[in-house]
Scaffold this active site. Structure first.
Site, short mmCIF file in Angstrom:
data_model
loop_
_atom_site.label_atom_id
_atom_site.label_comp_id
_atom_site.label_asym_id
_atom_site.label_seq_id
_atom_site.Cartn_x
_atom_site.Cartn_y
_atom_site.Cartn_z
N ASP A 197 5.42 -5.02 6.02
CA ASP A 197 6.03 -6.32 6.34
C ASP A 197 5.93 -7.34 5.20
OD1 ASP A 197 3.34 -6.59 6.74
OD2 ASP A 197 3.51 -7.69 8.63
N ASP A 242 2.57 -0.77 11.75
CA ASP A 242 2.47 -2.09 12.38
C ASP A 242 3.77 -2.88 12.25
OD1 ASP A 242 2.26 -2.32 9.65
OD2 ASP A 242 0.68 -3.82 9.68
N GLY A 300 0.84 -1.20 0.00
CA GLY A 300 0.00 0.00 0.00
C GLY A 300 0.87 1.25 0.00
N ARG A 346 1.00 -4.96 -5.07
CA ARG A 346 1.21 -6.16 -4.25
C ARG A 346 1.38 -7.30 -5.25
NH1 ARG A 346 -3.01 -3.49 -0.93
NH2 ARG A 346 -1.96 -2.81 0.96
N THR A 379 4.39 2.48 5.62
CA THR A 379 3.00 2.02 5.71
C THR A 379 2.24 2.93 6.65
OG1 THR A 379 1.54 0.33 6.67
CG2 THR A 379 3.82 0.24 7.36
N ARG A 392 -6.19 -2.86 8.70
CA ARG A 392 -6.76 -4.20 8.56
C ARG A 392 -6.33 -5.09 9.72
NH1 ARG A 392 -6.23 -5.64 2.68
NH2 ARG A 392 -4.06 -5.23 3.15
N ASP A 429 -0.07 2.08 8.44
CA ASP A 429 -0.59 1.31 9.57
C ASP A 429 0.30 1.30 10.82
OD1 ASP A 429 -2.78 0.69 8.09
OD2 ASP A 429 -2.18 -1.36 7.62
O1 F6P Z 1 -1.65 -1.52 4.50
C1 F6P Z 1 -2.24 -0.27 4.51
C2 F6P Z 1 -3.70 -0.34 4.24
O2 F6P Z 1 -4.11 0.98 4.01
C3 F6P Z 1 -4.55 -0.99 5.32
O3 F6P Z 1 -4.79 -0.16 6.42
C4 F6P Z 1 -5.79 -1.31 4.53
O4 F6P Z 1 -6.52 -2.34 5.12
C5 F6P Z 1 -5.23 -1.74 3.22
O5 F6P Z 1 -4.00 -1.08 3.07
C6 F6P Z 1 -6.12 -1.46 2.05
O6 F6P Z 1 -5.54 -1.98 0.91
P1 F6P Z 1 -6.11 -1.77 -0.57
O7 F6P Z 1 -5.74 -0.39 -0.98
O8 F6P Z 1 -5.40 -2.80 -1.36
O9 F6P Z 1 -7.58 -1.96 -0.49
#
Ligand code: F6P
Length: 328
Positions: free
Chosen positions: A108, A135, A16, A77, A131, A177, A133
């Protein structure tokens, strides 16, 4: 791992996107050039390595980007990279250019790919935590978190205005998430009554009892901030439960979504991205291979990639207690 000197490096952003990734790319490119290294940009994360979308970068190619959200290299990804065949093609594309060091800016999942890659092929990888997040263990900060939280705070403040005007209860879902940091920080900073995060169990009955009691006291605004990955399954599900259990309350749900990932990076995100990008290149030059560059207590901290992947940041119980006491 080879003792050969790193003189050609590739930089990529993966997973992301996060505001501040561009500032990190800029720092990697300009520090490399300063040290006389050749530097290449890989498009769309590991996908670009497999598709051979790799271009030389110079100082000018990273001009006018420090203030921009997203990533000029684009991101993805890439599932193919988790297959040995995909990694082999990626390696061939790097080695035909003589690339012998990699900087991966991501979370990660991206570090897992880097770790596998450098175990299989003799090529050192450095991770930069990027990120929203936050995390990842081994760093007080991850690039993008500060901007994302400030975006959430600005949005929740606005929701508070309209909640107040209508005496409404709002359930606001923020991103995360698997991690509750955005919810925790934005919830505390906006005075939320309840914050629901994946890392801690929610006592739904206690929450309903307290909201009922606050309803009786005619508390002006009730805000419930929910991380998308909380145990109930996010804002819509929590909103549905509250609507059923509190039929007299006027309840609305707002999902903040991807606005949290975009926008101009905050000053803090630009600074940490610049610092981490600079140190990532220094690591490759100094032979500190397969580490994540983090910042702890305002000092640089190198964490082996395999540890950064395994460990998670803990949510402090102190914060959870503060939420309860201040929202009464
Ligand atoms: O990893 C960062 C993040 O923004 C999470 O908080 C979220 O769940 C996810 O990416 C959303 O991913 P996508 O843009 O692929 O829907």
């Amino acid at each position: 791992m080879s003792a050969k000197k790193v003189n050609k490096i590739a930089v990529l952003t993966s997973g992301g996107d996060a505001p501040g990734m561009n500032a990190a790319i800029r720092a990697v490119v300009r520090t490399s050039i300063y040290h006389g290294l050749e530097v290449f940009g890989v498009a769309r994360g590991y996908s670009g390595m497999i598709d051979d979308d790799i271009v030389p970068m110079d100082s000018k190619s990273v001009g006018n980007i420090i203030q921009r959200g997203g990533t000029i290299l684009k991101t993805a990804r890439c599932m193919e990279f988790f297959e040995p065949a995909g990694r082999k093609i990626a390696y061939e594309n790097l080695s035909k250019r003589g690339i012998n060091g990699i900087v991966v800016i991501g979370g990660d999942g991206s570090f897992k790919g880097a770790q596998k890659f450098s175990n299989e092929f003799d090529i050192p990888c450095i991770g930069i935590p990027g990120t929203i997040d936050k995390d990842i263990a081994g760093s007080d900060f991850t690039i993008g978190f500060d901007t994302a939280v400030n975006t959430a705070v600005e949005a929740i403040d606005k929701i508070r205005d309209t909640a107040d005007a209508h005496d409404r209860l709002f359930v606001v879902e923020v991103m995360g998430r698997d991690a509750g940091y955005i919810a925790l920080h934005s919830g505390i900073a906006t005075g939320a009554e309840n914050i629901l995060i994946p890392e801690s169990k929610t006592d739904m009955e206690a929450m309903i009892a307290s909201l009922t009691e606050k309803g009786k006291r005619k508390k002006l605004v009730n805000l419930v901030v929910v991380a998308e990955g909380d145990e109930y399954g996010g804002g819509n599900k929590v909103g549905a439960i509250l609507k059923e259990r509190l039929p007299d309350a006027d309840i609305r749900v707002c999902i903040l979504g991807h606005i949290q990932r975009g926008g101009s990076p905050s000053c803090l995100d630009r600074l940490i991205a610049s610092r981490m990008g600079y140190h990532a290149v220094e690591c490759l030059i100094n032979g500190d291979f397969n580490v994540m560059v983090g910042i702890e207590d305002n000092k640089m901290k190198l964490t082996p990639l395999d540890l950064a992947i395994k460990a998670k940041q803990n949510i402090s119980e102190e914060w959870l207690k503060i939420v309860k006491i201040l929202a009464s």
